[in-house]
Design a protein around this motif. Structure first.
Motif, PDB file in Angstrom:
ATOM      1  N   SER A 103      16.522   6.451   1.528  1.00  0.00           N
ATOM      2  CA  SER A 103      16.938   5.189   0.678  1.00  0.00           C
ATOM      3  C   SER A 103      16.519   5.659  -0.661  1.00  0.00           C
ATOM      4  O   SER A 103      15.923   6.715  -1.013  1.00  0.00           O
ATOM      5  N   ALA A 104      17.196   5.016  -1.673  1.00  0.00           N
ATOM      6  CA  ALA A 104      16.564   4.966  -2.993  1.00  0.00           C
ATOM      7  C   ALA A 104      14.981   4.931  -3.066  1.00  0.00           C
ATOM      8  O   ALA A 104      14.487   5.711  -3.730  1.00  0.00           O
ATOM      9  N   ALA A 105      14.485   3.943  -2.419  1.00  0.00           N
ATOM     10  CA  ALA A 105      12.950   3.599  -2.388  1.00  0.00           C
ATOM     11  C   ALA A 105      12.443   5.085  -1.656  1.00  0.00           C
ATOM     12  O   ALA A 105      11.387   5.514  -2.325  1.00  0.00           O
ATOM     13  N   GLY A 106      13.002   5.685  -0.545  1.00  0.00           N
ATOM     14  CA  GLY A 106      12.237   6.889   0.055  1.00  0.00           C
ATOM     15  C   GLY A 106      12.343   8.067  -1.367  1.00  0.00           C
ATOM     16  O   GLY A 106      11.334   8.724  -1.266  1.00  0.00           O
ATOM     17  N   LEU A 107      13.412   8.461  -1.838  1.00  0.00           N
ATOM     18  CA  LEU A 107      13.719   9.150  -2.751  1.00  0.00           C
ATOM     19  C   LEU A 107      12.583   9.219  -3.852  1.00  0.00           C
ATOM     20  O   LEU A 107      12.041  10.117  -4.565  1.00  0.00           O
ATOM     21  N   LEU A 108      12.594   7.822  -4.668  1.00  0.00           N
ATOM     22  CA  LEU A 108      11.447   7.493  -5.705  1.00  0.00           C
ATOM     23  C   LEU A 108      10.140   7.740  -5.114  1.00  0.00           C
ATOM     24  O   LEU A 108       9.267   8.439  -5.808  1.00  0.00           O
ATOM     25  N   TRP A 109       9.920   7.333  -3.834  1.00  0.00           N
ATOM     26  CA  TRP A 109       8.488   7.585  -3.293  1.00  0.00           C
ATOM     27  C   TRP A 109       8.123   8.956  -3.210  1.00  0.00           C
ATOM     28  O   TRP A 109       7.062   9.165  -3.426  1.00  0.00           O
ATOM     29  N   LYS A 110       9.120   9.890  -2.678  1.00  0.00           N
ATOM     30  CA  LYS A 110       8.881  11.210  -2.855  1.00  0.00           C
ATOM     31  C   LYS A 110       8.269  11.678  -4.085  1.00  0.00           C
ATOM     32  O   LYS A 110       7.265  12.665  -4.431  1.00  0.00           O
ATOM     33  N   ASP A 111       9.134  11.454  -5.163  1.00  0.00           N
ATOM     34  CA  ASP A 111       8.718  11.883  -6.512  1.00  0.00           C
ATOM     35  C   ASP A 111       7.533  11.099  -7.334  1.00  0.00           C
ATOM     36  O   ASP A 111       6.711  11.641  -7.945  1.00  0.00           O
ATOM     37  N   TYR A 112       7.629   9.768  -7.387  1.00  0.00           N
ATOM     38  CA  TYR A 112       6.707   8.967  -7.965  1.00  0.00           C
ATOM     39  C   TYR A 112       5.490   8.349  -7.117  1.00  0.00           C
ATOM     40  O   TYR A 112       4.636   7.551  -7.556  1.00  0.00           O
ATOM     41  N   GLY A 113       5.719   8.248  -5.838  1.00  0.00           N
ATOM     42  CA  GLY A 113       4.731   7.472  -4.890  1.00  0.00           C
ATOM     43  C   GLY A 113       3.367   7.808  -5.145  1.00  0.00           C
ATOM     44  O   GLY A 113       2.478   6.904  -5.050  1.00  0.00           O
ATOM     45  N   LEU A 114       2.950   9.139  -5.070  1.00  0.00           N
ATOM     46  CA  LEU A 114       1.503   9.497  -5.397  1.00  0.00           C
ATOM     47  C   LEU A 114       0.991   8.900  -6.895  1.00  0.00           C
ATOM     48  O   LEU A 114      -0.002   8.515  -6.747  1.00  0.00           O
ATOM     49  N   ALA A 115       1.821   8.992  -7.634  1.00  0.00           N
ATOM     50  CA  ALA A 115       1.145   8.395  -9.212  1.00  0.00           C
ATOM     51  C   ALA A 115       1.297   7.014  -8.965  1.00  0.00           C
ATOM     52  O   ALA A 115       0.425   6.418  -9.655  1.00  0.00           O
ATOM     53  N   ALA A 116       2.067   6.327  -8.318  1.00  0.00           N
ATOM     54  CA  ALA A 116       2.151   4.995  -7.959  1.00  0.00           C
ATOM     55  C   ALA A 116       0.725   4.625  -7.242  1.00  0.00           C
ATOM     56  O   ALA A 116      -0.156   3.620  -7.932  1.00  0.00           O
ATOM     57  N   VAL A 117       0.366   5.255  -6.115  1.00  0.00           N
ATOM     58  CA  VAL A 117      -0.823   5.054  -5.423  1.00  0.00           C
ATOM     59  C   VAL A 117      -1.992   5.302  -6.349  1.00  0.00           C
ATOM     60  O   VAL A 117      -3.014   4.461  -6.408  1.00  0.00           O
ATOM     61  N   ARG A 118      -1.881   6.195  -7.206  1.00  0.00           N
ATOM     62  CA  ARG A 118      -3.224   6.577  -8.075  1.00  0.00           C
ATOM     63  C   ARG A 118      -3.344   5.620  -9.065  1.00  0.00           C
ATOM     64  O   ARG A 118      -4.693   5.187  -9.225  1.00  0.00           O
ATOM     65  N   ASN A 119      -2.384   4.785  -9.634  1.00  0.00           N
ATOM     66  CA  ASN A 119      -2.507   3.862 -10.459  1.00  0.00           C
ATOM     67  C   ASN A 119      -2.875   2.424  -9.813  1.00  0.00           C
ATOM     68  O   ASN A 119      -3.562   1.610 -10.529  1.00  0.00           O
ATOM     69  N   ILE A 120      -2.554   2.127  -8.616  1.00  0.00           N
ATOM     70  CA  ILE A 120      -2.809   0.904  -7.780  1.00  0.00           C
ATOM     71  C   ILE A 120      -4.386   1.133  -7.221  1.00  0.00           C
ATOM     72  O   ILE A 120      -4.944   0.231  -7.277  1.00  0.00           O
ATOM     73  N   VAL A 121      -4.663   2.034  -6.644  1.00  0.00           N
ATOM     74  CA  VAL A 121      -5.958   2.060  -6.294  1.00  0.00           C
ATOM     75  C   VAL A 121      -7.147   1.955  -7.448  1.00  0.00           C
ATOM     76  O   VAL A 121      -7.273   2.715  -8.343  1.00  0.00           O
ATOM     77  N   LYS A 122      -8.272   0.998  -7.325  1.00  0.00           N
ATOM     78  CA  LYS A 122      -8.833   0.610  -8.265  1.00  0.00           C
ATOM     79  C   LYS A 122     -10.486   1.267  -8.068  1.00  0.00           C
ATOM     80  O   LYS A 122     -11.067   0.881  -8.859  1.00  0.00           O
ATOM     81  N   THR A 123     -10.604   1.799  -6.902  1.00  0.00           N
ATOM     82  CA  THR A 123     -11.987   2.284  -6.717  1.00  0.00           C
ATOM     83  C   THR A 123     -11.762   3.869  -6.660  1.00  0.00           C
ATOM     84  O   THR A 123     -10.829   4.435  -6.462  1.00  0.00           O
ATOM     85  N   PRO A 124     -13.017   4.590  -6.962  1.00  0.00           N
ATOM     86  CA  PRO A 124     -12.895   6.052  -7.192  1.00  0.00           C
ATOM     87  C   PRO A 124     -12.491   6.695  -5.841  1.00  0.00           C
ATOM     88  O   PRO A 124     -13.394   6.500  -4.710  1.00  0.00           O
ATOM     89  N   VAL A 125     -11.653   7.457  -5.774  1.00  0.00           N
ATOM     90  CA  VAL A 125     -11.151   8.315  -4.344  1.00  0.00           C
ATOM     91  C   VAL A 125     -10.767   9.651  -4.647  1.00  0.00           C
ATOM     92  O   VAL A 125     -10.172   9.754  -5.994  1.00  0.00           O
ATOM     93  N   ASP A 126     -10.762  10.820  -4.061  1.00  0.00           N
ATOM     94  CA  ASP A 126     -10.360  12.023  -4.424  1.00  0.00           C
ATOM     95  C   ASP A 126      -8.930  12.078  -3.886  1.00  0.00           C
ATOM     96  O   ASP A 126      -8.220  11.085  -3.682  1.00  0.00           O
ATOM     97  N   GLU A 127      -8.500  13.406  -4.551  1.00  0.00           N
ATOM     98  CA  GLU A 127      -6.862  13.532  -4.374  1.00  0.00           C
ATOM     99  C   GLU A 127      -6.527  13.690  -2.942  1.00  0.00           C
ATOM    100  O   GLU A 127      -5.558  13.328  -2.492  1.00  0.00           O
TER     101      GLU A 127
END
Length: 342
Positions: A107-131
């Motif tokens: 779906s459109a969400a799946g396609l965007l998650w593939k490209d932008y999901g990791l960046a979204a997760v990185r900005n959502i997580v507020k506590t220090p975590v590794d890659e």
């Protein structure tokens, strides 16, 4: 994940114009918008953009089917008839539609998650975590949230009532809105509905990211506690957290989990034979079932015993040591009963 640098991630200051279609909306484009929001401009006003309120962040967002506006946009999803991520095009309605490795249509969400999901997760997580943890969160949500949206939007499998898709659909104005209130008012209510849906979806996404982060953290704690345990049948957790998932995924022979249930109580919880099932690998002693405090203390020999559930799947004591003693006694009693039947 993405095999190229998606538009907007190569430079965190460039202005980005995102676009999806107007009219009826579904879970995939509302979730897609939420993904772009957290990946590119999480400090911005997710709701205000939809309603056309002026913002100061770099992401703008419009809903239209105008060919001219589609051509001008930097990122176009769920409309446009083109799938070309290198050019910011993420439609999936064409005959030769993009597919996952297992053949599931995106779906459109799946396609965007593939490209932008990791960046979204990185900005959502507020506590220090590794890659590694960030990637694990991305993968977990891809399986639990994104794929079901892909399947629902493509008619592969419905998410069902009270699902995210159903909640989004409920935000749409009724079919007779234009008939009752006029075309202009109907358009306003449609935008408001999308804003409400996007707000709900974004909150769900944030909550899921944080729960997966915490689940991964719990998994590490459970493994550490198991490795440190003298008796591998008793898992002692110094903090209350989910344990059953890890126990079954790693096939650990844990029978009882001992953990705090408050400032003045520690519980012993029996693990079921099958994850999520009723029953216990080893039930608590029959003589304990339904007893509390003095009566339970007398029969168990644990002075600070608090309770034992009648179904014998959980009991508690006033201290860590008391709960551990109850777990050990339960195993001893079970062993003696089995020895007597041999």
């Amino acid at each position: 994940m993405s095999e190229h640098t998606p538009i907007g991630l190569e430079n965190d200051t460039r202005a980005v114009r995102a676009l999806t279609h107007s009219g009826n909306f579904h879970a995939d484009e509302t979730l897609g918008y939420a993904i772009l929001h957290y990946a590119l401009a999480p400090e911005g006003d997710l709701r205000g953009r939809v309603l056309g309120e002026p913002g100061t962040d770099r992401l703008t967002f419009v809903r239209t089917r105008s060919p001219d506006r589609i051509a001008e946009a930097d990122i176009v999803f769920d409309v446009g008839g083109v799938f070309d991520p290198t050019k910011g095009r993420y439609d999936h309605h064409m005959k030769d539609k993009p597919l996952r490795e297992d053949g599931t249509p995106y779906s459109a969400a799946g396609l965007l998650w593939k490209d932008y999901g990791l960046a979204a997760v990185r900005n959502i997580v507020k506590t220090p975590v590794d890659e590694t943890t960030l990637t694990a969160i991305w993968q977990s949500l891809d399986k639990s949230l994104i794929i079901p949206v892909d399947q629902d939007d493509n008619g592969v499998a419905k998410m069902g009532k009270l699902s995210l898709a159903d909640i989004v659909s409920a935000c749409s104005p009724p079919w007779d809105t234009a008939e009752l209130y006029g075309a202009e008012e109907a358009k306003k209510r449609e935008s408001l509905g999308f804003a409400n849906a996007a707000t709900a979806v974004a909150a769900h996404l944030v909550n899921m990211v944080d729960r997966v982060r915490a689940s991964l953290k719990a998994a590490n704690r459970v493994v550490e506690a198991y490795e440190a345990a003298e008796d591998k049948r008793i898992l002692l957790m110094e903090t209350g957290m989910p344990t059953e998932k890890v126990i079954f995924e790693r096939d650990l022979p844990v029978v009882y989990v001992v953990s705090p249930a408050g400032p003045e109580q520690w519980n012993v919880k029996a693990i079921p034979p099958v994850r999520g099932d009723f029953g216990q690998r080893v039930s608590l002693p029959e003589a304990w079932g339904g007893l509390e405090k003095k009566a339970l203390a007398e029969i168990s020999g644990v002075p600070d015993a608090v309770f034992a559930h009648p179904a014998r799947f959980i009991c508690g004591a006033g201290s860590r040591e008391g709960a551990l003693k109850m777990a050990r006694l339960a195993l001893e009693i079970d062993a003696s009963l089995k020895a007597g039947t041999d």
